[in-house]
Write an enzyme that holds these catalytic residues in place. Structure first.
Site, PDB file in Angstrom:
ATOM      1  N   CYS A  41       0.833  -1.201   0.000  1.00  0.00           N
ATOM      2  CA  CYS A  41       0.000   0.000   0.000  1.00  0.00           C
ATOM      3  C   CYS A  41       0.873   1.259   0.000  1.00  0.00           C
ATOM      4  O   CYS A  41       1.550   1.552   0.988  1.00  0.00           O
ATOM      5  CB  CYS A  41      -0.909  -0.035   1.231  1.00  0.00           C
ATOM      6  SG  CYS A  41      -1.803   1.487   1.568  1.00  0.00           S
ATOM      7  N   CYS A  44       0.150   3.835   2.733  1.00  0.00           N
ATOM      8  CA  CYS A  44       0.595   3.304   4.031  1.00  0.00           C
ATOM      9  C   CYS A  44       2.078   3.581   4.233  1.00  0.00           C
ATOM     10  O   CYS A  44       2.504   3.962   5.330  1.00  0.00           O
ATOM     11  CB  CYS A  44       0.346   1.803   4.099  1.00  0.00           C
ATOM     12  SG  CYS A  44      -1.383   1.302   3.938  1.00  0.00           S
TER      13      CYS A  44
END
Length: 87
Positions: A41, A44
């Protein structure tokens, strides 16, 4: 550490496995910031340095825990995580 039960070192954003994260969630002795993320991600990964800074600045007042949603699928499901990152 905040208490004898906690595995989170002070001033760090600790990356925990599912069972360790469950124990931290159950320990209500101090506030907990839980980051549910994934290695793949992008957002993230961008947020990771900010979480480390928060952990350092709030050392002793807030536990910061990171949990990989791919490794802790049952926990992510129980927490009803629908998008990443989830705090």
């Amino acid at each position: 550490r905040f208490c004898a039960r906690s595995v989170v070192p002070l001033g760090t954003a600790a990356n925990l496995g599912e069972e360790e994260a469950r124990r931290e969630l159950a320990d209500g002795s101090t506030p907990l910031l839980l980051d549910v993320y994934a290695k793949w991600c992008g957002p993230c990964q961008v947020m990771a340095p900010a979480l480390a800074q928060v952990a350092a600045e709030l050392r002793g007042r807030v536990r910061v825990v990171k949990v990989d949603s791919d490794a802790a699928t049952a926990l992510a499901s129980e927490l009803r995580v629908q998008a990443l990152p989830t705090l």
